[in-house]
Design an enzyme around this catalytic site. Sequence first.
Site, PDB file in Angstrom:
ATOM      1  CB  SER A 229      39.205  25.670 -23.330  1.00 35.34           C
ATOM      2  OG  SER A 229      38.731  24.819 -24.082  1.00 35.34           O
ATOM      3  CB  CYS A 230      41.223  21.663 -25.359  1.00 35.78           C
ATOM      4  SG  CYS A 230      40.822  21.900 -27.272  1.00 35.78           S
ATOM      5  N   GLY A 231      43.551  23.627 -26.579  1.00 38.43           N
ATOM      6  CA  GLY A 231      44.832  23.413 -27.385  1.00 38.43           C
ATOM      7  C   GLY A 231      44.199  22.809 -28.897  1.00 38.43           C
TER       8      GLY A 231
ATOM      9  CB  CYS B  28      40.697  19.992 -30.674  1.00 36.58           C
ATOM     10  SG  CYS B  28      40.574  21.141 -29.222  1.00 36.58           S
TER      11      CYS B  28
END
Length: 275
Positions: free
Chosen positions: A115-117, A119
């Site tokens: 979802s966020c790449g 992190c």
Amino acid sequence: MKEGHSVINVSILKSTGGQLVEVEDKVVAEDPLEIIIKHGRKGSRSSFPLAVTMRTHGEDHELALGFLFTENVIQKRSDVSSIQQLSADQILVQLNADIFFNEAEMHRNVYTSSSCGVCGKASIDRVTMAIPYVLKRTQPKVSTRCISQWPDVLRKRQSMFEKTGGIHAVGLFRQTNLLTLREDVGRHNAMDKLIGAALSDQTLPLDECAVLVSGRASFELVQKALMAGVPILAAVGAPSSLAIDLASAHNMTLIGFLRKEHFNIYCGAERILRH
């Protein structure tokens, strides 16, 4: 039961008209991929676990290449001597002996979520890497009519989305022509796969093209697109404030909320022809 490697058939209960019916559904497969780097001179080579990303099976070599390029580990395809799929969930990238790789600098062994790449990066400075290309402020020119066609063109080619409704896509366009399409459960993975394909085909920089992403435009997607020399980035969803700042600082055209004849231009409007 798996349908290939990218789609899984599952039994579900579906509520229809107040009744629960057992049916079979298709969902996107999501599995980890560990990217391992081997580097150093002959006789003293070291292995380094660079990252783990949650991705959809397929184009793992492109994903690894694109990730290494956008993370500034490599500058061209020839920096890599070989890529070996060690297992379904592990890939080994051999760097050429003359490529300097600083383990201390890269030592984060990140968990990269779908979802966020990536992190947990130390700072924005770490994310904002040296962009290798300078974009021409007014090129290429693209009409509003042309841009409005991109979502439908992309959607018609999204085979896995058609089956599952749960996968992101990134498309490379030259005017209305869709040149390359990559799908993945993670937006950033789809972008890395597309850039990895361009790296393999030696077509970087992508300075005559535009990229459309099926979700929102995050800071990381803008950064990856800039690394590949993309002058126009469009998103079906919204951009973040940092994405706008980064795009504006590098003369990128950033478009959001692209839905048929409606879209917003956040920066770089000089590339857009008003018809």
